[in-house]
Design a protein around this motif. Structure first.
Motif, PDB file in Angstrom:
ATOM      1  N   GLY A 260      56.598  26.836  30.852  1.00  0.00           N
ATOM      2  CA  GLY A 260      57.082  28.014  30.134  1.00  0.00           C
ATOM      3  C   GLY A 260      57.803  28.987  31.041  1.00  0.00           C
ATOM      4  O   GLY A 260      58.910  29.445  30.741  1.00  0.00           O
ATOM      5  N   LYS A 261      57.159  29.312  32.161  1.00  0.00           N
ATOM      6  CA  LYS A 261      57.757  30.265  33.097  1.00  0.00           C
ATOM      7  C   LYS A 261      59.043  29.722  33.708  1.00  0.00           C
ATOM      8  O   LYS A 261      60.020  30.455  33.907  1.00  0.00           O
ATOM      9  CB  LYS A 261      56.759  30.589  34.201  1.00  0.00           C
ATOM     10  N   THR A 262      59.090  28.435  33.986  1.00  0.00           N
ATOM     11  CA  THR A 262      60.225  27.848  34.697  1.00  0.00           C
ATOM     12  C   THR A 262      61.430  27.638  33.799  1.00  0.00           C
ATOM     13  O   THR A 262      62.571  27.975  34.173  1.00  0.00           O
ATOM     14  CB  THR A 262      59.816  26.510  35.328  1.00  0.00           C
ATOM     15  N   TYR A 263      61.212  27.101  32.595  1.00  0.00           N
ATOM     16  CA  TYR A 263      62.347  26.661  31.780  1.00  0.00           C
ATOM     17  C   TYR A 263      62.578  27.468  30.503  1.00  0.00           C
ATOM     18  O   TYR A 263      63.658  27.391  29.924  1.00  0.00           O
ATOM     19  CB  TYR A 263      62.162  25.191  31.393  1.00  0.00           C
ATOM     20  N   LEU A 264      61.570  28.220  30.050  1.00  0.00           N
ATOM     21  CA  LEU A 264      61.695  28.884  28.748  1.00  0.00           C
ATOM     22  C   LEU A 264      61.701  30.404  28.827  1.00  0.00           C
ATOM     23  O   LEU A 264      62.101  31.054  27.857  1.00  0.00           O
ATOM     24  CB  LEU A 264      60.543  28.440  27.825  1.00  0.00           C
ATOM     25  N   LYS A 265      61.268  30.984  29.948  1.00  0.00           N
ATOM     26  CA  LYS A 265      61.168  32.435  30.036  1.00  0.00           C
ATOM     27  C   LYS A 265      62.540  33.057  30.269  1.00  0.00           C
ATOM     28  O   LYS A 265      63.225  32.713  31.247  1.00  0.00           O
ATOM     29  CB  LYS A 265      60.224  32.831  31.171  1.00  0.00           C
ATOM     30  N   PRO A 266      62.960  33.969  29.404  1.00  0.00           N
ATOM     31  CA  PRO A 266      64.277  34.608  29.569  1.00  0.00           C
ATOM     32  C   PRO A 266      64.361  35.382  30.883  1.00  0.00           C
ATOM     33  O   PRO A 266      63.394  36.015  31.314  1.00  0.00           O
ATOM     34  CB  PRO A 266      64.351  35.545  28.366  1.00  0.00           C
ATOM     35  N   GLY A 267      65.512  35.299  31.519  1.00  0.00           N
ATOM     36  CA  GLY A 267      65.727  36.041  32.752  1.00  0.00           C
ATOM     37  C   GLY A 267      65.460  35.264  34.009  1.00  0.00           C
ATOM     38  O   GLY A 267      65.873  35.683  35.099  1.00  0.00           O
ATOM     39  N   GLU A 268      64.773  34.129  33.898  1.00  0.00           N
ATOM     40  CA  GLU A 268      64.515  33.307  35.076  1.00  0.00           C
ATOM     41  C   GLU A 268      65.761  32.504  35.444  1.00  0.00           C
ATOM     42  O   GLU A 268      66.497  32.041  34.571  1.00  0.00           O
ATOM     43  CB  GLU A 268      63.336  32.358  34.825  1.00  0.00           C
ATOM     44  N   ASP A 269      65.985  32.308  36.733  1.00  0.00           N
ATOM     45  CA  ASP A 269      67.158  31.550  37.189  1.00  0.00           C
ATOM     46  C   ASP A 269      67.108  30.107  36.717  1.00  0.00           C
ATOM     47  O   ASP A 269      68.153  29.486  36.482  1.00  0.00           O
ATOM     48  CB  ASP A 269      67.244  31.584  38.724  1.00  0.00           C
ATOM     49  N   SER A 270      65.907  29.575  36.560  1.00  0.00           N
ATOM     50  CA  SER A 270      65.755  28.172  36.156  1.00  0.00           C
ATOM     51  C   SER A 270      65.706  27.989  34.640  1.00  0.00           C
ATOM     52  O   SER A 270      65.490  26.863  34.166  1.00  0.00           O
ATOM     53  CB  SER A 270      64.487  27.592  36.789  1.00  0.00           C
ATOM     54  N   GLU A 271      65.871  29.065  33.885  1.00  0.00           N
ATOM     55  CA  GLU A 271      65.805  28.969  32.416  1.00  0.00           C
ATOM     56  C   GLU A 271      66.876  28.013  31.904  1.00  0.00           C
ATOM     57  O   GLU A 271      68.040  28.055  32.318  1.00  0.00           O
ATOM     58  CB  GLU A 271      66.005  30.338  31.776  1.00  0.00           C
ATOM     59  N   ILE A 272      66.477  27.153  30.968  1.00  0.00           N
ATOM     60  CA  ILE A 272      67.426  26.254  30.316  1.00  0.00           C
ATOM     61  C   ILE A 272      67.961  26.961  29.076  1.00  0.00           C
ATOM     62  O   ILE A 272      67.247  27.120  28.085  1.00  0.00           O
ATOM     63  CB  ILE A 272      66.755  24.921  29.938  1.00  0.00           C
TER      64      ILE A 272
END
Length: 405
Positions: A260-272
């Protein structure tokens, strides 16, 4: 600006939503069928969506390690309220028809089935001025209610059903035995009567209407029920059919695997970016939980809740309100100090503990035909007293410099 104005505003918002539901029900726009449909939507769609997003995407159990202690605090609170329920029922138990186990189940619901999400999230959002923190504290406070209290609560209620059947059988058997004894005594009396006047004084209807005996209350050993496989089978099936529990499990998996934190959380560099619809859809459905649930509560109060309110004595209602709105927050205050909560976490824990119980408590009692009046009164009056209760607790915490925010 008055320090407690945000709390006042959100409490008024909650009460206006509840009263709106009651007004629409009063004029016949909505009825019991709406309550059933709305509860199903919240339970099967909106609440699981809120839980999955809140825990899976917005909570990081690795960087926010203190959240485990926070959840443990509410688990301990529920254990303590269970012990309080047992201690407050057994010495004073006088009900000859329902049994002790059912009374303990109702008392426990009235003390600790707190509305941590429906009321807790908007209240804490106002207190902490942060929707993410409000959602986090509200959701995590309710986890122990589903993974600990719900299975044990279902166990007590299933035991209550068996206990009630046993009590009814014992009463019927005792009445039959008394009936036989009464008839034999009457026949013996007639045989020894020497004059007709004395004989005529014996009322014939006594033979048809013996006085029902008093049946002593019996403590049915929980050990006999704990080993019953049929009880636990029912409980497991009901728990596994609970969509909120599946939402909690999925939320923990997404969070602990950091998906969730890596791929789904808005604002993260790793967000898909192509998966942003998952977060927004869950948020969309989750946003319905509080307003729809509170509006539905108003409809329920008008169609059902107020009818049950007159069935409980003012003394009993006062004791219930004191226990839930004063005693339970005091217990949580002690736990927060003992577990060394920081100021923000401690304030959130105490205020959630001061909230009234949710409508789900009435539904549980209603399904097992026990405690409808007590639980209904707790939901209704507790909700109406929410505004002064929260203001007073905030003022007291600030006056004694406890968990300032």
């Amino acid at each position: 600006m008055w320090k407690y104005l945000p709390v006042l505003n959100v409490c008024i918002q909650v009460l206006v939503t509840v009263f709106s539901g009651g007004a629409f029900a009063h004029f016949g726009v909505f009825d019991e069928s709406f309550v059933h449909a709305a509860v199903c939507f919240v339970f099967f769609v909106a609440l699981p969506s809120l839980v999955i997003r809140g825990i899976g995407i917005n909570v990081d159990f690795y960087s926010d390690a203190f959240l485990w202690t926070y959840m443990a605090g509410f688990l301990i609170l529920r254990v303590i309220t269970l012990l309080v329920s047992v201690a407050s029922v057994i010495p004073f138990h006088k009900d000859r028809t329902t049994g002790i186990i059912g009374d303990i189940a109702v008392r426990w619901l009235a003390l600790s089935w707190i509305s941590t999400v429906i009321l807790g999230i908007p209240i804490l959002t106002a207190v902490l001025d942060d929707p993410k923190k409000g959602g986090r504290y509200g959701l995590l406070a309710g986890i122990s209610s589903f993974i600990f209290q719900l299975p044990l609560q279902l166990f007590f209620l299933e035991c209550h059903s068996l206990e009630k059947e046993s009590l009814v059988e014992n009463v019927d058997r005792a009445v039959q035995d008394k009936d036989i004894e009464a008839k034999e005594e009457i026949i013996d009396s007639i045989l020894v009567v020497k004059d007709s006047k004395a004989a005529s004084s014996i009322a014939p209807e006594t033979m048809d209407k013996p006085v029902a005996p008093r049946v002593d209350p019996h403590w049915y050993s929980l050990g006999n029920y704990i080993t019953r496989r049929d009880i636990w089978t029912k409980i497991v099936i009901k728990v596994l059919h609970n969509p909120v529990l599946w939402g909690i499990a999925l939320g923990f998996i997404i969070s602990l695997t950091t998906l969730g934190k890596t791929y789904l959380k808005p604002g993260e560099d790793s967000e898909i970016k192509g998966l942003a619809w998952i977060n927004t859809t869950l948020a969309w459905f989750g946003a319905c939980v509080s307003p729809l649930s509170l509006f539905t509560m108003g409809v329920w109060m008008q169609t059902e809740g107020m009818k049950q309110l007159v069935l409980i004595s003012p003394k009993a209602l006062t004791l219930f309100m004191f226990s839930k709105l004063v005693l339970v927050p005091l217990i949580m205050l002690g736990l927060a100090k003992a577990l060394k909560f920081d100021d923000e976490t401690g304030r959130a824990a105490v205020l959630i503990a001061a909230l009234p119980i949710s409508l789900a408590s009435f539904s549980l009692g209603n399904n097992y035909n026990i405690g409808e009046a007590e639980l209904s009164a707790n939901v209704t009056v507790g909700t109406l007293l929410m505004l002064p209760t929260l203001i007073i607790w905030n003022v007291l915490l600030d006056a004694f410099e406890l968990f300032p925010v």
